[in-house]
Design a protein around this motif. Structure first.
Motif, PDB file in Angstrom:
ATOM      1  N   ARG A  25      17.405  11.881  -6.256  1.00  0.00           N
ATOM      2  CA  ARG A  25      16.500  12.476  -7.246  1.00  0.00           C
ATOM      3  C   ARG A  25      15.601  11.404  -7.860  1.00  0.00           C
ATOM      4  NH1 ARG A  25      16.604  12.768 -12.751  1.00  0.00           N
ATOM      5  NH2 ARG A  25      15.503  14.540 -13.712  1.00  0.00           N
ATOM      6  N   ALA A  26      16.174  10.271  -8.243  1.00  0.00           N
ATOM      7  CA  ALA A  26      15.378   9.192  -8.830  1.00  0.00           C
ATOM      8  C   ALA A  26      14.372   8.660  -7.815  1.00  0.00           C
ATOM      9  CB  ALA A  26      16.287   8.063  -9.310  1.00  0.00           C
ATOM     10  N   PHE A  27      14.783   8.532  -6.563  1.00  0.00           N
ATOM     11  CA  PHE A  27      13.889   8.064  -5.506  1.00  0.00           C
ATOM     12  C   PHE A  27      12.710   9.016  -5.323  1.00  0.00           C
ATOM     13  CE2 PHE A  27      12.778   8.471  -0.982  1.00  0.00           C
ATOM     14  CZ  PHE A  27      12.242   7.217  -0.756  1.00  0.00           C
ATOM     15  N   VAL A  28      12.987  10.306  -5.192  1.00  0.00           N
ATOM     16  CA  VAL A  28      11.937  11.296  -4.948  1.00  0.00           C
ATOM     17  C   VAL A  28      10.956  11.349  -6.111  1.00  0.00           C
ATOM     18  CG1 VAL A  28      11.486  13.770  -4.704  1.00  0.00           C
ATOM     19  CG2 VAL A  28      13.310  12.690  -3.368  1.00  0.00           C
ATOM     20  N   LEU A  29      11.472  11.359  -7.340  1.00  0.00           N
ATOM     21  CA  LEU A  29      10.594  11.460  -8.502  1.00  0.00           C
ATOM     22  C   LEU A  29       9.762  10.194  -8.687  1.00  0.00           C
ATOM     23  CD1 LEU A  29      12.938  13.289 -11.046  1.00  0.00           C
ATOM     24  CD2 LEU A  29      11.019  14.250  -9.743  1.00  0.00           C
ATOM     25  N   GLY A  81       0.782  -1.224   0.000  1.00  0.00           N
ATOM     26  CA  GLY A  81       0.000   0.000   0.000  1.00  0.00           C
ATOM     27  C   GLY A  81       0.814   1.275   0.000  1.00  0.00           C
ATOM     28  N   VAL A  82       2.115   1.168  -0.248  1.00  0.00           N
ATOM     29  CA  VAL A  82       2.963   2.361  -0.308  1.00  0.00           C
ATOM     30  C   VAL A  82       2.792   3.042  -1.665  1.00  0.00           C
ATOM     31  CG1 VAL A  82       5.326   3.249  -0.143  1.00  0.00           C
ATOM     32  CG2 VAL A  82       4.604   1.317   1.292  1.00  0.00           C
ATOM     33  N   PHE A  83       2.781   2.245  -2.721  1.00  0.00           N
ATOM     34  CA  PHE A  83       2.474   2.754  -4.056  1.00  0.00           C
ATOM     35  C   PHE A  83       0.999   2.505  -4.346  1.00  0.00           C
ATOM     36  CE2 PHE A  83       6.898   2.672  -6.300  1.00  0.00           C
ATOM     37  CZ  PHE A  83       7.341   3.644  -5.420  1.00  0.00           C
ATOM     38  N   ASP A  84       0.454   3.303  -5.206  1.00  0.00           N
ATOM     39  CA  ASP A  84      -0.959   3.209  -5.563  1.00  0.00           C
ATOM     40  C   ASP A  84      -1.308   1.796  -6.029  1.00  0.00           C
ATOM     41  OD1 ASP A  84      -3.229   3.549  -7.793  1.00  0.00           O
ATOM     42  OD2 ASP A  84      -3.401   5.185  -6.334  1.00  0.00           O
ATOM     43  N   ALA A  85      -2.484   1.332  -5.633  1.00  0.00           N
ATOM     44  CA  ALA A  85      -2.912  -0.041  -5.939  1.00  0.00           C
ATOM     45  C   ALA A  85      -2.967  -0.319  -7.432  1.00  0.00           C
ATOM     46  CB  ALA A  85      -4.266  -0.318  -5.300  1.00  0.00           C
ATOM     47  N   GLY A  86      -3.188   0.699  -8.240  1.00  0.00           N
ATOM     48  CA  GLY A  86      -3.252   0.504  -9.685  1.00  0.00           C
ATOM     49  C   GLY A  86      -1.905   0.535 -10.375  1.00  0.00           C
ATOM     50  N   THR A  87      -0.834   0.663  -9.611  1.00  0.00           N
ATOM     51  CA  THR A  87       0.510   0.757 -10.199  1.00  0.00           C
ATOM     52  C   THR A  87       0.936  -0.571 -10.797  1.00  0.00           C
ATOM     53  OG1 THR A  87       1.179   2.475  -8.631  1.00  0.00           O
ATOM     54  CG2 THR A  87       2.930   1.242  -9.721  1.00  0.00           C
ATOM     55  N   ASP A  88       1.417  -0.531 -12.021  1.00  0.00           N
ATOM     56  CA  ASP A  88       2.011  -1.707 -12.656  1.00  0.00           C
ATOM     57  C   ASP A  88       3.490  -1.766 -12.254  1.00  0.00           C
ATOM     58  OD1 ASP A  88       1.847  -3.841 -14.965  1.00  0.00           O
ATOM     59  OD2 ASP A  88       3.658  -2.653 -15.334  1.00  0.00           O
ATOM     60  N   ALA A  89       3.923  -2.894 -11.697  1.00  0.00           N
ATOM     61  CA  ALA A  89       5.287  -3.015 -11.176  1.00  0.00           C
ATOM     62  C   ALA A  89       6.326  -2.819 -12.270  1.00  0.00           C
ATOM     63  CB  ALA A  89       5.470  -4.366 -10.501  1.00  0.00           C
ATOM     64  N   ASP A  90       6.050  -3.340 -13.460  1.00  0.00           N
ATOM     65  CA  ASP A  90       6.989  -3.159 -14.569  1.00  0.00           C
ATOM     66  C   ASP A  90       7.119  -1.692 -14.950  1.00  0.00           C
ATOM     67  OD1 ASP A  90       8.356  -5.497 -15.555  1.00  0.00           O
ATOM     68  OD2 ASP A  90       6.397  -6.332 -16.034  1.00  0.00           O
ATOM     69  N   ARG A  95       7.004  10.378  -6.256  1.00  0.00           N
ATOM     70  CA  ARG A  95       6.027  11.381  -6.693  1.00  0.00           C
ATOM     71  C   ARG A  95       5.093  10.795  -7.757  1.00  0.00           C
ATOM     72  NH1 ARG A  95       8.787  16.853  -8.322  1.00  0.00           N
ATOM     73  NH2 ARG A  95       9.477  16.609  -6.155  1.00  0.00           N
ATOM     74  N   LEU A  96       5.643   9.929  -8.583  1.00  0.00           N
ATOM     75  CA  LEU A  96       4.828   9.332  -9.649  1.00  0.00           C
ATOM     76  C   LEU A  96       3.856   8.266  -9.136  1.00  0.00           C
ATOM     77  CD1 LEU A  96       7.501   8.885 -12.460  1.00  0.00           C
ATOM     78  CD2 LEU A  96       5.455  10.328 -12.586  1.00  0.00           C
ATOM     79  N   PHE A  97       4.287   7.451  -8.173  1.00  0.00           N
ATOM     80  CA  PHE A  97       3.537   6.226  -7.865  1.00  0.00           C
ATOM     81  C   PHE A  97       3.043   6.113  -6.422  1.00  0.00           C
ATOM     82  CE2 PHE A  97       6.496   5.123 -11.353  1.00  0.00           C
ATOM     83  CZ  PHE A  97       5.552   4.810 -12.322  1.00  0.00           C
ATOM     84  N   ARG A  98       3.529   6.927  -5.527  1.00  0.00           N
ATOM     85  CA  ARG A  98       3.154   6.755  -4.123  1.00  0.00           C
ATOM     86  C   ARG A  98       1.690   7.153  -3.901  1.00  0.00           C
ATOM     87  NH1 ARG A  98       6.861   8.650   1.063  1.00  0.00           N
ATOM     88  NH2 ARG A  98       5.816   7.303   2.593  1.00  0.00           N
ATOM     89  N   VAL A  99       1.057   6.461  -2.950  1.00  0.00           N
ATOM     90  CA  VAL A  99      -0.342   6.752  -2.611  1.00  0.00           C
ATOM     91  C   VAL A  99      -0.447   8.176  -2.111  1.00  0.00           C
ATOM     92  CG1 VAL A  99      -2.214   6.181  -1.051  1.00  0.00           C
ATOM     93  CG2 VAL A  99      -0.875   4.343  -2.080  1.00  0.00           C
TER      94      VAL A  99
END
Length: 240
Positions: free
Chosen positions: A225-229, A179-188, A232-236
């Motif tokens: 930078r890669a971590f933060v971005l 539940g850290v990233f949005d449930a609709g996130t595709d892992a790939d 920002r893209l995928f976190r709930v």
């Protein structure tokens, strides 16, 4: 890790790797006595260290099997029995990198660690393996060999796609499942986005001499930078 080249460093202690075995006519007789497994392993280490030293000094095209044999004080019989050609030798170094890098990543991604902290730790680990002087030298060799055999580029792609990328994708799946990233996130999709943000065109620019090896400060900056971005893209998003 489609579209991203992950290149290798070769610390001597990690140079024990998968090698190709064929036969050829002997030209020198230095390694004529039988060797036990420990002696064979040590000989592999010495030969691959000599090969990489020549690669650094002379470049890929000028690094020959004969020159490697002389530098390593090995017989051509041994060299050709263990490696069919210099592409096979350098492929072995790349494959050795893959195993070493996988162990480093597994240490950074152990199951009982918070997955978000694991993601934060992932970037520096990857960048240290792929953007130092050793990596740049192997990168350049692969670029040159691409016009000849393509063996090195294929080996690098296999390490990236089959050894390293699955670990990154699995971490993204853990972030979604917890539940850290949005449930609709595709892992790939998340893994590919993270890799693109972390590397960009770094390897190509370094191979062309337009970007120096990264120091620890640059590694930390790019990884964060890669971590933060990526977050920002995928976190709930918090509920409003």
């Amino acid at each position: 890790m489609s579209g991203v080249d992950v290149y290798t460093r070769v610390p001597i202690e990690l140079a024990k790797c998968i090698c190709m075995y064929t036969c050829a006519q002997p030209l020198l007789g230095i390694d004529s006595k039988p060797m036990n497994q420990d002696e064979r392993d040590e000989r592999h280490v010495q030969i691959q260290a000599a090969a990489f030293a020549l690669l650094k000094e002379q470049g890929y095209r000028k690094t020959s099997m004969l020159a490697i044999a002389k530098r390593a004080q090995a017989s051509n019989q041994t060299l050709y029995a263990w490696y069919s050609n210099k592409q096979a030798l350098f492929r072995g170094i790349i494959e050795g990198f893959g195993g070493a890098a996988r162990e480093q990543l597994l240490a950074a991604l152990h199951e009982d660690q918070d997955p978000l902290e694991a993601l934060r730790a992932l970037g520096p680990t990857l960048l240290r393996f792929t953007t130092d002087e050793h990596a740049i030298i192997m990168n350049r060799a692969a670029v040159i060999d691409a016009a000849e055999t393509g063996v090195l580029a294929r080996a690098i792609d296999e390490v990236a796609r089959d050894v390293l990328y699955p670990l990154i994708r699995d971490l993204m799946q853990r972030l979604v499942a917890m539940g850290v990233f949005d449930a609709g996130t595709d892992a790939d999709e998340a893994a590919q986005s993270y890799v693109a943000l972390l590397f960009g065109e770094t390897q190509l620019r370094q191979a062309l001499g337009n970007l120096p090896p990264f120091d620890e400060a640059e590694i930390a900056h790019r990884a964060e930078r890669a971590f933060v971005l990526t977050c920002r893209l995928f976190r709930v998003r918090p509920a409003r």
